[in-house]
Design a protein around this motif. Structure first.
Motif, PDB file in Angstrom:
ATOM      1  N   ASP A 125      32.303  53.119  42.866  1.00  0.00           N
ATOM      2  CA  ASP A 125      32.955  52.648  44.088  1.00  0.00           C
ATOM      3  C   ASP A 125      31.937  52.132  45.097  1.00  0.00           C
ATOM      4  OD1 ASP A 125      35.341  53.390  42.959  1.00  0.00           O
ATOM      5  OD2 ASP A 125      35.504  55.285  44.057  1.00  0.00           O
ATOM      6  N   LEU A 128      30.733  48.696  43.972  1.00  0.00           N
ATOM      7  CA  LEU A 128      31.762  47.684  44.172  1.00  0.00           C
ATOM      8  C   LEU A 128      31.915  47.328  45.644  1.00  0.00           C
ATOM      9  CD1 LEU A 128      34.527  48.893  41.671  1.00  0.00           C
ATOM     10  CD2 LEU A 128      32.881  47.041  41.361  1.00  0.00           C
ATOM     11  N   ARG A 132      31.416  43.640  47.368  1.00  0.00           N
ATOM     12  CA  ARG A 132      32.395  42.974  48.231  1.00  0.00           C
ATOM     13  C   ARG A 132      31.733  42.475  49.513  1.00  0.00           C
ATOM     14  NH1 ARG A 132      38.354  45.441  48.443  1.00  0.00           N
ATOM     15  NH2 ARG A 132      38.585  43.349  49.295  1.00  0.00           N
ATOM     16  N   LEU A 137      32.440  40.029  44.792  1.00  0.00           N
ATOM     17  CA  LEU A 137      33.700  40.564  44.313  1.00  0.00           C
ATOM     18  C   LEU A 137      34.748  40.345  45.396  1.00  0.00           C
ATOM     19  CD1 LEU A 137      35.388  42.303  42.280  1.00  0.00           C
ATOM     20  CD2 LEU A 137      34.551  44.322  43.491  1.00  0.00           C
ATOM     21  N   ALA A 139      39.203  40.517  46.177  1.00  0.00           N
ATOM     22  CA  ALA A 139      40.490  40.995  45.688  1.00  0.00           C
ATOM     23  C   ALA A 139      41.398  39.819  45.364  1.00  0.00           C
ATOM     24  CB  ALA A 139      41.135  41.901  46.734  1.00  0.00           C
ATOM     25  N   GLN A 143      42.043  39.538  36.667  1.00  0.00           N
ATOM     26  CA  GLN A 143      41.384  40.666  36.017  1.00  0.00           C
ATOM     27  C   GLN A 143      42.020  40.907  34.651  1.00  0.00           C
ATOM     28  OE1 GLN A 143      40.614  44.188  38.385  1.00  0.00           O
ATOM     29  NE2 GLN A 143      40.729  43.033  40.301  1.00  0.00           N
ATOM     30  N   THR A 323      36.865  41.919  36.370  1.00  0.00           N
ATOM     31  CA  THR A 323      37.185  40.597  36.883  1.00  0.00           C
ATOM     32  C   THR A 323      36.771  39.552  35.855  1.00  0.00           C
ATOM     33  OG1 THR A 323      35.036  40.411  37.976  1.00  0.00           O
ATOM     34  CG2 THR A 323      36.831  41.388  39.249  1.00  0.00           C
ATOM     35  N   THR A 333      35.939  46.870  37.539  1.00  0.00           N
ATOM     36  CA  THR A 333      36.483  47.381  38.800  1.00  0.00           C
ATOM     37  C   THR A 333      37.172  48.729  38.653  1.00  0.00           C
ATOM     38  OG1 THR A 333      38.525  46.145  38.392  1.00  0.00           O
ATOM     39  CG2 THR A 333      36.812  45.065  39.718  1.00  0.00           C
ATOM     40  N   LEU A 355      43.629  50.713  41.801  1.00  0.00           N
ATOM     41  CA  LEU A 355      43.136  49.425  42.292  1.00  0.00           C
ATOM     42  C   LEU A 355      43.715  49.109  43.667  1.00  0.00           C
ATOM     43  CD1 LEU A 355      43.299  47.283  39.031  1.00  0.00           C
ATOM     44  CD2 LEU A 355      41.237  48.049  40.214  1.00  0.00           C
ATOM     45  N   GLN A 358      41.829  50.919  46.361  1.00  0.00           N
ATOM     46  CA  GLN A 358      40.528  50.303  46.626  1.00  0.00           C
ATOM     47  C   GLN A 358      40.659  48.866  47.121  1.00  0.00           C
ATOM     48  OE1 GLN A 358      37.593  51.889  46.403  1.00  0.00           O
ATOM     49  NE2 GLN A 358      38.597  53.785  45.746  1.00  0.00           N
ATOM     50  N   ASP A 359      41.891  48.387  47.302  1.00  0.00           N
ATOM     51  CA  ASP A 359      42.150  47.010  47.716  1.00  0.00           C
ATOM     52  C   ASP A 359      41.499  46.027  46.743  1.00  0.00           C
ATOM     53  OD1 ASP A 359      43.200  44.946  49.202  1.00  0.00           O
ATOM     54  OD2 ASP A 359      41.549  44.884  50.644  1.00  0.00           O
ATOM     55  N   LEU A 360      41.675  46.288  45.453  1.00  0.00           N
ATOM     56  CA  LEU A 360      41.089  45.444  44.422  1.00  0.00           C
ATOM     57  C   LEU A 360      42.136  44.966  43.412  1.00  0.00           C
ATOM     58  CD1 LEU A 360      37.712  47.281  43.628  1.00  0.00           C
ATOM     59  CD2 LEU A 360      38.012  45.077  44.754  1.00  0.00           C
TER      60      LEU A 360
END
Length: 566
Positions: A125, A128, A132, A137, A139, A143, A323, A333, A355, A358-360
């Motif tokens: 985390d 990642l 970002r 990376l 969102a 993926q 991704t 991710t 996901l 984690q806003d992914l």
């Protein structure tokens, strides 16, 4: 051990000078330090350490070393030696050339702290989040997810071997915890049966002889459990993990039945109590638990037997999500480690939830057929605005394979009035929900009085009457939309991006032994997979910073010639 958080130090000038001289063209670890800094900070690990005690090694360095050792597939001892001897590691860790490093046991303790603190995903985390910030990376992209099997760190045992080894493990645990009590209650013959590992014991051949041997083991285990749970036994014996596991394994593999005693005994010569009990080995007729509940090894109760097509194994399953944007590095991710029998589709909901936290979340999620179902197509779009892209379940009825036969799509269904109309114009109101393989379906039955004399029956059904089993309204609509999308030529162009996740799994298997558990227990195996994913990400970020292009799929010379000719 205590933690006094401190700011990561700059790279010492002498270390930097020697590293630049040793790597005039740069190296992966030098670029990572120059571009991403130290990645981790001590403050992130404060909750894992006590406020008092001997000062601990800087956890940000331990985190980096842990990732590096997984990237290079090093043992703890070799990783500790690399910290002392390698210039590029010292540069990345900000150490002096004369720094002696640390003892290898520190790395094992650090991993144990991550598991005990439920911080298995902390390293991934953090990386990642840093990606970002650097716009490596984003969102809501594209993926892809796939899974593979993982062999547990225990040897494979059949049912007889498992019960025998479970009883042996319980006896060994009691021999350490309560030697005097065990000496008083153990039978003389137990030393012959359970002193050695199961592989070294003779097991009689033949079904009847093996069953008799299994039931002898069952009687011995039942005798031990009866002694442990007797009123005069110390209560704490029942809390020993090996004893608790013994009880679970015995319930799964044996049953206690009443049998007629026709001979009489010394205590009951007049047959006043003709019913006695007997320990019986369970077979398919008596029933055994499903593989998700069946214990496969006493040394790792969370490993289970599973089968996927032609592959069978005892262990776990890992799901990787990454991704696949063309203009950014392909980063993992999410990592999910599940019990081996858990189906892929049952893991997808948790993957999307993690996901989202984690806003992914992606816009388009590329998966194989194991992750696609009507309810998942609906839930992904409704709850997370994610388009699940993969081969949807197809109609397996014979009507879908025979030209001219009437498929489900040829019937008119009025969902509001709960009425179905067949191609011949007959209607039915026989409408009832039902469950099939864990899914809710609607059973729509037409009348045999309409079906039998119907001129179109030959192309409709081979039974006295037609039965339709669509999914619920919203799920049926989602499934039909997915099937229509697959018929579009653009689907193949979009779905070809999914193939890359198989290359990621292959890389993890070949370079980091992704399919072999290093540790016992689901939590520790999950930590292994998260560290493997973090190491893969570190390597991909380093390649991206160096400007290295993603390798294309290898093709044989013959395949290239054929494609050029086409």
């Amino acid at each position: 051990m205590s933690l006094q958080p401190s700011s990561p130090a700059e790279v010492p000038s002498q270390t930097a000078a020697v590293a630049r001289a040793a790597f005039p063209r740069g190296s992966a670890y030098l670029r990572l330090r120059d571009e991403l800094g130290t990645v981790f900070t001590d403050a992130q690990f404060t909750a894992l350490f006590s406020a008092r005690g001997r000062p601990a090694e800087a956890p940000w360095r331990l985190a980096l070393v842990t990732v590096l050792q997984f990237a290079e597939n090093l043992s703890d001892r070799r990783a500790a030696e690399a910290v002392r001897s390698r210039i590029d590691w010292k540069y990345l860790l900000g150490l002096d050339l004369t720094d002696p490093g640390f003892d290898a046991s520190v790395l094992s303790e650090f991993r144990s702290r991550l598991v005990a603190g439920h911080a298995e995903t902390l390293l991934l985390d953090t990386l990642l989040a840093l990606c970002r910030e650097r716009r490596l990376l984003v969102a809501r992209g594209r993926q892809r997810t796939d899974s593979t099997h993982v062999l547990g760190a225990v040897r494979s045992l059949n049912r007889l071997g498992c019960v025998t080894e479970t009883l042996r493990a319980s006896l060994n645990a009691l021999a350490v915890a309560a030697p005097e009590w065990l000496r008083a209650h153990a039978e003389e013959t137990w030393s012959e049966r359970y002193a050695k590992p199961t592989d070294d014991l003779y097991v009689p051949q033949g079904e009847a002889a093996r069953r008799a041997h299994a039931e002898q083991v069952g009687r011995d285990g039942h005798t031990l459990l009866a002694a442990v749970f007797s009123p005069d036994a110390p209560a704490w014996l029942r809390e020993i993990p090996a004893v608790i596991l013994l009880g679970r394994v015995w319930v799964q593999n044996f049953q206690i039945v009443s049998v007629d005693d026709e001979t009489g005994t010394k205590d009951d010569p007049d047959h006043k109590n003709p019913q006695t009990t007997q320990v019986v080995w369970r077979t398919s007729s008596e029933g055994t638990p499903p593989s998700l509940l069946m214990i496969a090894s006493p040394y790792d109760p969370e490993t289970h037997y599973a089968k996927k097509r032609s592959t069978t194994w005892i262990g776990y399953k890992v799901h990787l999500t990454e991704t696949c944007a063309a203009d950014r590095p392909r980063l993992i991710t999410h990592v999910a480690t599940t019990l081996a029998p858990v189906a892929d589709r049952d893991a997808l909901g948790a993957i999307h939830a993690d996901l989202a936290a984690q806003d992914l979340l992606p816009d388009t999620h590329l998966v194989d057929a194991g992750y696609v179902d009507a309810d998942l197509l609906l839930a992904s779009a409704r709850d997370h605005a994610v388009m699940l892209l993969g081969p949807s379940p197809q109609d397996t009825q014979w009507q879908s394979r025979q030209s001219g036969a009437f498929r489900l799509q040829d019937f008119q269904i009025d969902w509001d009035r709960k009425i179905a109309t067949c191609p011949a114009g007959h209607t039915t109101t026989s409408w009832s929900p039902d469950h099939n393989l864990g899914r809710t379906v609607i059973r729509i039955r037409f009348s045999s009085a309409d079906c039998k004399p119907c001129a179109l029956k030959q192309n409709c059904t081979r039974s006295p009457r037609r039965l339709l089993t669509p999914r619920r309204r919203e799920e049926h609509a989602a499934l039909e939309t997915a099937r229509a999308r697959e018929a579009d030529e653009a689907f193949a162009e979009q779905y070809r991006w999914r193939a890359g996740i198989e290359g990621t799994l292959s890389l993890g298997v070949r370079t980091m032994h992704l399919r072999r558990a290093r540790y016992l227990g689901l939590a520790k195996v999950h930590l292994q997979h998260v560290l493997t994913a973090t190491a893969l990400n570190i390597g991909r970020i380093a390649d991206w910073l160096a400007g290295e292009a993603v390798a294309s799929t290898r093709r044989s010379p013959f395949a290239r010639i054929i494609s050029q000719a086409a």
